[in-house]
Design a protein around this motif. Sequence first.
Motif, short mmCIF file in Angstrom:
data_model
loop_
_atom_site.label_atom_id
_atom_site.label_comp_id
_atom_site.label_asym_id
_atom_site.label_seq_id
_atom_site.Cartn_x
_atom_site.Cartn_y
_atom_site.Cartn_z
N ILE A 113 -30.45 -3.65 -8.04
CA ILE A 113 -30.14 -3.37 -6.64
C ILE A 113 -28.70 -3.77 -6.39
O ILE A 113 -28.30 -4.91 -6.67
CB ILE A 113 -31.07 -4.14 -5.69
N VAL A 114 -27.90 -2.84 -5.87
CA VAL A 114 -26.49 -3.09 -5.58
C VAL A 114 -26.23 -2.82 -4.11
O VAL A 114 -26.63 -1.77 -3.59
CB VAL A 114 -25.57 -2.20 -6.45
N TYR A 115 -25.57 -3.75 -3.45
CA TYR A 115 -25.25 -3.59 -2.02
C TYR A 115 -23.80 -3.15 -1.87
O TYR A 115 -22.89 -3.74 -2.47
CB TYR A 115 -25.49 -4.90 -1.27
N VAL A 116 -23.61 -2.09 -1.11
CA VAL A 116 -22.27 -1.52 -0.94
C VAL A 116 -21.94 -1.41 0.54
O VAL A 116 -22.83 -1.39 1.40
CB VAL A 116 -22.16 -0.13 -1.62
N ARG A 117 -20.66 -1.33 0.83
CA ARG A 117 -20.21 -1.25 2.22
C ARG A 117 -20.09 0.18 2.72
O ARG A 117 -20.15 0.43 3.93
CB ARG A 117 -18.85 -1.94 2.37
N ARG A 118 -19.92 1.12 1.79
CA ARG A 118 -19.71 2.51 2.18
C ARG A 118 -20.63 3.44 1.41
O ARG A 118 -20.99 3.19 0.27
CB ARG A 118 -18.26 2.92 1.94
N ARG A 119 -20.97 4.51 2.06
CA ARG A 119 -21.84 5.53 1.46
C ARG A 119 -21.04 6.36 0.47
O ARG A 119 -19.91 6.77 0.73
CB ARG A 119 -22.38 6.42 2.58
N GLY A 120 -21.65 6.61 -0.72
CA GLY A 120 -20.98 7.42 -1.72
C GLY A 120 -21.01 8.90 -1.38
O GLY A 120 -21.90 9.37 -0.67
N ALA A 121 -20.04 9.64 -1.91
CA ALA A 121 -19.94 11.07 -1.60
C ALA A 121 -21.10 11.86 -2.18
O ALA A 121 -21.44 12.93 -1.66
CB ALA A 121 -18.61 11.60 -2.13
N ASP A 122 -21.71 11.36 -3.26
CA ASP A 122 -22.80 12.10 -3.92
C ASP A 122 -24.18 11.66 -3.45
O ASP A 122 -25.19 12.11 -3.98
CB ASP A 122 -22.70 11.91 -5.44
N TRP A 123 -24.26 10.81 -2.43
CA TRP A 123 -25.56 10.33 -1.96
C TRP A 123 -26.32 11.45 -1.27
O TRP A 123 -25.76 12.21 -0.47
CB TRP A 123 -25.37 9.18 -0.98
N THR A 124 -27.61 11.52 -1.55
CA THR A 124 -28.46 12.49 -0.86
C THR A 124 -29.23 11.84 0.29
O THR A 124 -29.83 12.54 1.10
CB THR A 124 -29.47 13.12 -1.84
N ASP A 125 -29.22 10.52 0.34
CA ASP A 125 -29.85 9.79 1.44
C ASP A 125 -28.77 9.09 2.25
O ASP A 125 -27.70 8.72 1.72
CB ASP A 125 -30.85 8.76 0.90
N ALA A 126 -29.03 8.88 3.52
CA ALA A 126 -28.01 8.36 4.42
C ALA A 126 -27.59 6.94 4.10
O ALA A 126 -26.41 6.60 4.21
CB ALA A 126 -28.51 8.45 5.87
N ASP A 127 -28.53 6.09 3.70
CA ASP A 127 -28.21 4.67 3.58
C ASP A 127 -28.57 4.04 2.25
O ASP A 127 -28.49 2.83 2.09
CB ASP A 127 -28.88 3.89 4.72
N PHE A 128 -28.99 4.86 1.27
CA PHE A 128 -29.21 4.33 -0.07
C PHE A 128 -29.11 5.47 -1.08
O PHE A 128 -29.17 6.64 -0.72
CB PHE A 128 -30.58 3.64 -0.18
N HIS A 129 -28.97 5.10 -2.34
CA HIS A 129 -28.82 6.10 -3.41
C HIS A 129 -29.54 5.61 -4.65
O HIS A 129 -29.47 4.43 -5.01
CB HIS A 129 -27.35 6.32 -3.72
N VAL A 130 -30.24 6.53 -5.32
CA VAL A 130 -30.99 6.21 -6.53
C VAL A 130 -30.34 6.90 -7.71
O VAL A 130 -30.12 8.12 -7.69
CB VAL A 130 -32.46 6.67 -6.41
N GLY A 131 -30.02 6.13 -8.75
CA GLY A 131 -29.42 6.68 -9.96
C GLY A 131 -30.19 6.26 -11.20
O GLY A 131 -30.79 5.18 -11.23
#
Length: 279
Positions: A113-131
Amino acid sequence: MVDFASKARKIEQRISRTVDAAVVEFVGRTASSPIEIVHTVLDRAETEIQDIGRGRRVFPFNRVRVQVMSGSGDKELRARIAAVMDGPPSLADRLVERLKSSGCTIDRIETTIVYVRRRGADWTDADFHVGFDRADLPVNNSEARTPRADPAAPRLKLTVLKGMAEQRSYAFTAGRVDIGRRSDVVDQRQRLIRTNHVAFTEEGADENRTVSRRHAHIEFSEQDGCYRLWDDRSAHGTTVIRNGRAIKVPAGARGARVETDDEIVLGHARLRVAIEKKS
């Protein structure tokens, strides 16, 4: 001719995105609850399964990385996420169980689990991303997060006789076994408050609706040398059927002893008990 209206809309959109990001950073909350993130991870992992012929299926990755938007100093959010991700069962345990139930052979998976301050450009969800990723993982037996077995406890087997659960039968040699409707029980704020080891489904048999989400639990009593069943203040009650006799299990009491061939009645659902004596 300059399209002032189009330019104005673009400026407004940029301002809106900037304000939204600032609000999320200031408030420090994610719109998705931790348990929603968990179920999204499980669903996404299932879509990555590949058929390799002759009925065999594989999951091509062994690492899952979840990035979550979090404002600086948001300790409450991170604590809630950690409580759900660490379990029990942990996110890794849930993933292994889901993949096995989908026909994959897998014993271990690493989650981060990684906490970030900004949303990535490739995110498909508004507030989290699964890779997903694959790498050589170090061997570490301590990472196996299975319930600790009680050396004094014989093996307890519970088989579903009436109603529909996630499995037809369960076996335990660990401390407390929680029984109820659905595997994850959350409160009104979507915080995980209980994980049922024997989980009746929300849909399916009519009997399931008479099983409370926090219905009952079983524990091994070293003092008495037996398994005991407690009712957790369920709506429709808990009863033990032994040799045709009904034994009511009152809430908050010492619990009722359970033996091999007993039937546990949870509302209108039923489980059969089998206890394997130690040799």
